[in-house]
Design an enzyme around this catalytic site. Structure first.
Site, PDB file in Angstrom:
ATOM      1  N   PRO A  60       0.825  -1.225   0.000  1.00  0.00           N
ATOM      2  CA  PRO A  60       0.000   0.000   0.000  1.00  0.00           C
ATOM      3  C   PRO A  60       0.854   1.269   0.000  1.00  0.00           C
ATOM      4  CG  PRO A  60      -0.865  -1.593   1.566  1.00  0.00           C
ATOM      5  CD  PRO A  60       0.459  -2.138   1.102  1.00  0.00           C
ATOM      6  N   TYR A  61       1.947   1.242   0.757  1.00  0.00           N
ATOM      7  CA  TYR A  61       2.858   2.388   0.784  1.00  0.00           C
ATOM      8  C   TYR A  61       3.475   2.627  -0.592  1.00  0.00           C
ATOM      9  CZ  TYR A  61       7.209   4.914   1.781  1.00  0.00           C
ATOM     10  OH  TYR A  61       8.249   5.805   1.749  1.00  0.00           O
ATOM     11  N   LEU A  62       3.882   1.553  -1.255  1.00  0.00           N
ATOM     12  CA  LEU A  62       4.502   1.696  -2.579  1.00  0.00           C
ATOM     13  C   LEU A  62       3.508   2.209  -3.617  1.00  0.00           C
ATOM     14  CD1 LEU A  62       6.784  -1.471  -2.649  1.00  0.00           C
ATOM     15  CD2 LEU A  62       7.437   0.915  -2.167  1.00  0.00           C
TER      16      LEU A  62
END
Lengths: 211, 211
Positions: free
Chosen positions: A125-127
């Protein structure tokens, strides 16, 4: 002399970069949520702007030629903050930079942000957030540099880096100090444009490596 | 006859839209994670593709002219899923649609996605994801329609809508059945392009309202 805005100047990389610029008498506007976190910095070249990135922070860009987005906290905050800071505050910063006709925008991105599907991990999700922020910058029309560090360490600066991803995943690391030196070089050289590269600890001097 | 892919066909709006299209003998490819959720649908015009949107689902687009992205679960999932589904799966669907040269892409977006900063609420991270997905579609070069429903209700379809936001926030609502009729109309009329509009229960027939 050109003035650099550091968004997220109380973060580890942001603060290290701020210090490097101030040491060389380079004017810095440091954007932070809590200015007490910069109490130990003392320089005539430093302007501190206290503002929450979840609000409107466009005033901070006034008079700044170069913008460095170094905010965010990696993959360890809640995903709601990933959306609000890593993606949305970055998107707003890019929009503000266009409105202020900033000369250059440097994004501190992440290894893996080019292709979030390449790995299946909790970091995905961060990427995705970093990927979409990077993409917004690429499409913005601004001059830009996107720096994608490997896994961050707290080693001292070797000032020797590589922009080629090591085959051995365990070696895909870089010290925060080295990242700060890369950002310092981009801010002061201002030769790069429409550049995207990964950075790792390596064996080349920074200027040569990112040329 | 043109074939429509419904991404998220087991969601409430997705399933209602699937039913409407099948009733009119319009070929539908229904993309779902769990095909048992469509056990009650029985039509020669229905093809079910079972695939997780967190994986590669490009094969589902094969032969489809019109893509409807109706996946996601509003603001009530965790923000990690908001990033992975509402933003990333939507982004991938848009990329796949370009690769497959789809004729039209309809995005089920949300009221508020135009300007996530306009409200301070728990919904903001979700609106950021929807905003960035919408923006990706706008920049894609595809023919598109972006539909931004007000707060969803389970009332029966009145088939009467408005695209003008009511001044009274409590009236900024629309039944899921009405949204499905809007999506059905877009898929079968295919006249709209580069259209973005909000939809609410109202007093105009759908074709007239979205013209």
């Amino acid at each position: 002399m050109s003035k650099t805005l550091i968004i997220g100047a109380s973060g580890q990389i942001g603060k290290l970069t701020t210090k490097l610029l101030l040491e060389r008498q380079h004017p810095v506007v440091a954007l932070v949520r809590d200015k007490s976190k910069l109490d130990d910095l003392n320089s005539d070249y430093l302007t501190i702007v206290e503002q929450d990135l979840e609000n409107d922070f466009s005033d901070a860009l006034h008079g700044c030629d170069h913008i460095i987005f170094a905010a965010g906290s990696g993959g360890n905050t809640g995903a709601d903050k990933t959306l609000l800071i890593d993606l949305w505050a970055a998107t707003k910063a890019i929009n503000y930079a266009k409105e202020h006709a900033a000369k250059h925008f440097t994004m501190v991105s992440s290894i893996g942000a080019d292709d979030p599907d390449a790995i299946q991990s909790d970091l995905k999700p961060y990427l995705v957030a970093k990927h979409m922020a990077d993409r917004h910058l690429i499409n913005s029309g601004l001059n830009y540099t996107i720096v994608r560090p490997g896994s961050l360490t707290n080693e001292s600066a070797s000032k020797l880096i590589s922009t080629e991803r090591p085959k051995d995943r365990d070696k895909a690391i870089i010290s925060r100090e080295n990242v700060a030196h890369v950002l310092f070089t981009i801010a002061t050289e201002q030769g790069s444009n429409r550049c995207i590269f990964e950075v790792f600890d390596g064996d080349k001097p920074i200027k040569a490596a990112i040329k």
